[in-house]
Design a protein around this motif. Structure first.
Motif, PDB file in Angstrom:
ATOM      1  N   LEU A  72       0.899  -1.384   0.080  1.00  0.00           N
ATOM      2  CA  LEU A  72      -0.049   0.169   0.036  1.00  0.00           C
ATOM      3  C   LEU A  72       0.688   1.264  -0.004  1.00  0.00           C
ATOM      4  CD1 LEU A  72      -3.092  -0.994   2.502  1.00  0.00           C
ATOM      5  CD2 LEU A  72      -2.638  -1.220  -0.063  1.00  0.00           C
ATOM      6  N   ALA A  73       2.193   1.229  -0.214  1.00  0.00           N
ATOM      7  CA  ALA A  73       2.991   2.361  -0.185  1.00  0.00           C
ATOM      8  C   ALA A  73       2.658   3.207  -1.640  1.00  0.00           C
ATOM      9  CB  ALA A  73       4.515   1.831  -0.481  1.00  0.00           C
ATOM     10  N   ILE A  74       2.873   4.515  -1.531  1.00  0.00           N
ATOM     11  CA  ILE A  74       2.338   5.238  -2.456  1.00  0.00           C
ATOM     12  C   ILE A  74       3.621   5.818  -3.205  1.00  0.00           C
ATOM     13  CG2 ILE A  74       1.027   7.515  -3.094  1.00  0.00           C
ATOM     14  CD1 ILE A  74      -0.644   5.452  -2.385  1.00  0.00           C
ATOM     15  N   TYR A  75       3.843   5.909  -4.675  1.00  0.00           N
ATOM     16  CA  TYR A  75       4.809   6.367  -5.178  1.00  0.00           C
ATOM     17  C   TYR A  75       4.477   7.128  -6.331  1.00  0.00           C
ATOM     18  CZ  TYR A  75       7.371   2.275  -3.308  1.00  0.00           C
ATOM     19  OH  TYR A  75       7.812   1.369  -2.366  1.00  0.00           O
ATOM     20  N   ALA A  76       5.429   7.967  -6.979  1.00  0.00           N
ATOM     21  CA  ALA A  76       5.265   8.660  -8.171  1.00  0.00           C
ATOM     22  C   ALA A  76       5.882   7.800  -9.326  1.00  0.00           C
ATOM     23  CB  ALA A  76       5.787  10.040  -8.164  1.00  0.00           C
ATOM     24  N   LEU A  77       5.279   7.545 -10.523  1.00  0.00           N
ATOM     25  CA  LEU A  77       5.752   6.983 -11.609  1.00  0.00           C
ATOM     26  C   LEU A  77       5.763   7.640 -12.825  1.00  0.00           C
ATOM     27  CD1 LEU A  77       6.624   4.276 -12.265  1.00  0.00           C
ATOM     28  CD2 LEU A  77       4.651   3.687 -13.306  1.00  0.00           C
ATOM     29  N   LYS A  78       6.860   8.012 -13.323  1.00  0.00           N
ATOM     30  CA  LYS A  78       7.213   8.843 -14.582  1.00  0.00           C
ATOM     31  C   LYS A  78       7.147   7.807 -16.015  1.00  0.00           C
ATOM     32  CE  LYS A  78       9.808  12.424 -16.948  1.00  0.00           C
ATOM     33  NZ  LYS A  78      10.555  13.548 -16.508  1.00  0.00           N
ATOM     34  N   ILE A  79       6.224   7.945 -16.755  1.00  0.00           N
ATOM     35  CA  ILE A  79       6.308   7.252 -17.786  1.00  0.00           C
ATOM     36  C   ILE A  79       6.903   8.027 -19.217  1.00  0.00           C
ATOM     37  CG2 ILE A  79       5.171   5.542 -19.503  1.00  0.00           C
ATOM     38  CD1 ILE A  79       5.236   4.364 -16.904  1.00  0.00           C
ATOM     39  N   ILE A  80       8.019   7.615 -19.707  1.00  0.00           N
ATOM     40  CA  ILE A  80       8.565   8.272 -20.804  1.00  0.00           C
ATOM     41  C   ILE A  80       8.491   7.298 -22.043  1.00  0.00           C
ATOM     42  CG2 ILE A  80      10.693   9.518 -21.522  1.00  0.00           C
ATOM     43  CD1 ILE A  80      11.568   9.663 -18.584  1.00  0.00           C
ATOM     44  N   GLN A  81       8.192   8.050 -23.081  1.00  0.00           N
ATOM     45  CA  GLN A  81       7.967   7.414 -24.347  1.00  0.00           C
ATOM     46  C   GLN A  81       9.472   7.843 -25.091  1.00  0.00           C
ATOM     47  OE1 GLN A  81       5.694   5.470 -25.853  1.00  0.00           O
ATOM     48  NE2 GLN A  81       4.369   5.901 -23.730  1.00  0.00           N
ATOM     49  N   GLN A  82      10.359   6.734 -25.436  1.00  0.00           N
ATOM     50  CA  GLN A  82      11.712   6.790 -25.836  1.00  0.00           C
ATOM     51  C   GLN A  82      11.544   7.347 -27.209  1.00  0.00           C
ATOM     52  OE1 GLN A  82      13.177   3.105 -23.991  1.00  0.00           O
ATOM     53  NE2 GLN A  82      14.904   4.474 -23.710  1.00  0.00           N
ATOM     54  N   ASP A  83      12.704   7.985 -27.625  1.00  0.00           N
ATOM     55  CA  ASP A  83      13.016   8.332 -29.165  1.00  0.00           C
ATOM     56  C   ASP A  83      14.392   8.501 -28.950  1.00  0.00           C
ATOM     57  OD1 ASP A  83      13.667   9.729 -31.291  1.00  0.00           O
ATOM     58  OD2 ASP A  83      11.997  10.946 -31.007  1.00  0.00           O
ATOM     59  N   THR A  84      15.148   7.687 -30.146  1.00  0.00           N
ATOM     60  CA  THR A  84      16.398   7.558 -30.118  1.00  0.00           C
ATOM     61  C   THR A  84      17.159   8.802 -30.402  1.00  0.00           C
ATOM     62  OG1 THR A  84      15.973   6.938 -32.680  1.00  0.00           O
ATOM     63  CG2 THR A  84      16.103   5.077 -30.790  1.00  0.00           C
TER      64      THR A  84
END
Length: 320
Positions: A72-84
């Protein structure tokens, strides 16, 4: 002036916020199944992360508030779309993998949920950003800003000592907890610097990435102001940030006014007068901001010098 205008036209575009923070936006509950078996220490399975809401969106990704099911721990998650073609992505993950400071947001792990994506699991700061706090409560007092300045300067000191220049210090990239702990976040345009000292070298052409409204004169026009003092730009950005949070608007323009184009913004920052202070501003606060907003980077105070400034000493005492 014509030459300056031509150079600026080659390098700049209208300044846009890198990350806009708003009220939690509800979203679908779970992430898609990752294509890899990557795991994070403390989080046994990526599928155990439940999305609660969207914290922010920017050019470099989306940040979610997530809950780890088993703990039940709370985090922040950053999702990045990769570009070469975007080299900054590898810099961000490389930087986050090696930093550890109480004044910088903590990274708990980096993994690839799907092909072409990077996911960065970070500590969750329960009061959001200084930008969100400002929009909710209005301008900050000098006393509060002294405490903020002390913490951000310590974060920058740590980064600079580890050859990292942030390049995007602004209210929306400074995370805050409900007990007013402030931490530097978002290393999407940060650089790892080669060399030692205030004139360490990096690829200055790439240092025009970031939010132009908070950029120092030498980053906007390195031909006029020089290109050697790479760390000095973070100090300028901090000065603009603190003054904005104090006066209640972007300080280089009157309240309610926005630049009509990028050229107006750059000319004001590079060649305009120092923003005026409200009459109630203390001499210590004005002195500190002037030390940050010295146009010549060689004359601008360093992070270490600013930590000994009488105004910052007030903020240090508040934290004890």
């Amino acid at each position: 002036m014509v030459l300056i205008k031509h150079r600026l036209q080659q390098l700049l575009k209208l300044p846009l916020p890198e990350l806009e923070i708003s009220e939690c936006t509800l979203c679908s509950a779970y992430f898609p199944k990752p294509t890899s078996d990557t795991t994070i220490q403390g989080v046994g399975d990526f599928l155990d992360l439940e999305k609660l809401c969207v914290l922010g969106r920017g050019n470099h990704g989306i940040v979610y508030k997530v809950r780890h099911g088993p703990t039940l721990a709370i985090y922040a998650l950053k999702i990045i779309q990769q570009d070469t073609n975007e080299a900054h992505l590898s810099h961000e993950t490389e930087i986050l993998n090696c930093i550890d400071s109480p004044f910088v947001v903590k990274c708990h792990g980096i993994f690839e949920p799907r092909a072409g994506e990077k996911a960065i699991l970070m500590e969750y700061m329960d009061a959001g950003t200084l930008d969100a706090m400002f929009k909710a409560n209005g301008p900050f007092s000098e006393t509060s800003l002294a405490h903020i300045a002390y913490q951000v300067l310590n974060g920058l000191k740590y980064l600079h000592e580890h050859n990292i220049v942030h390049l995007d210090i602004k209210p929306s990239n400074l995370l805050v907890s409900k007990d007013m702990k402030v931490k530097i976040a978002d290393f999407g345009v940060s650089k790892i610097v080669h060399g030692i000292g205030s004139k360490a070298a990096t690829n200055y052409h790439n240092m025009c990435e970031g939010t132009h409204a908070y950029m120092s004169p030498e980053r906007l026009d390195s031909h006029t102001f020089g290109s050697g003092y790479v760390y000095a730009g973070d100090v300028w950005s901090l000065g603009v940030t603190l003054l904005e949070l104090y006066v209640g608007h972007f300080p280089f323009f009157p309240a309610g006014k926005r630049p009509s184009n990028w050229m107006e913004l750059v000319l004001v920052i590079c060649f305009g007068e120092l923003p005026s202070f409200p009459k109630e501003a203390s001499e210590e606060f004005k002195s500190f901001i002037k030390c940050c907003l010295e146009k010549e980077p060689s004359k601008r105070w360093t992070v270490s010098q600013l930590l000994s400034h009488p105004y910052v000493c007030l903020g240090e005492n508040l934290g004890k």
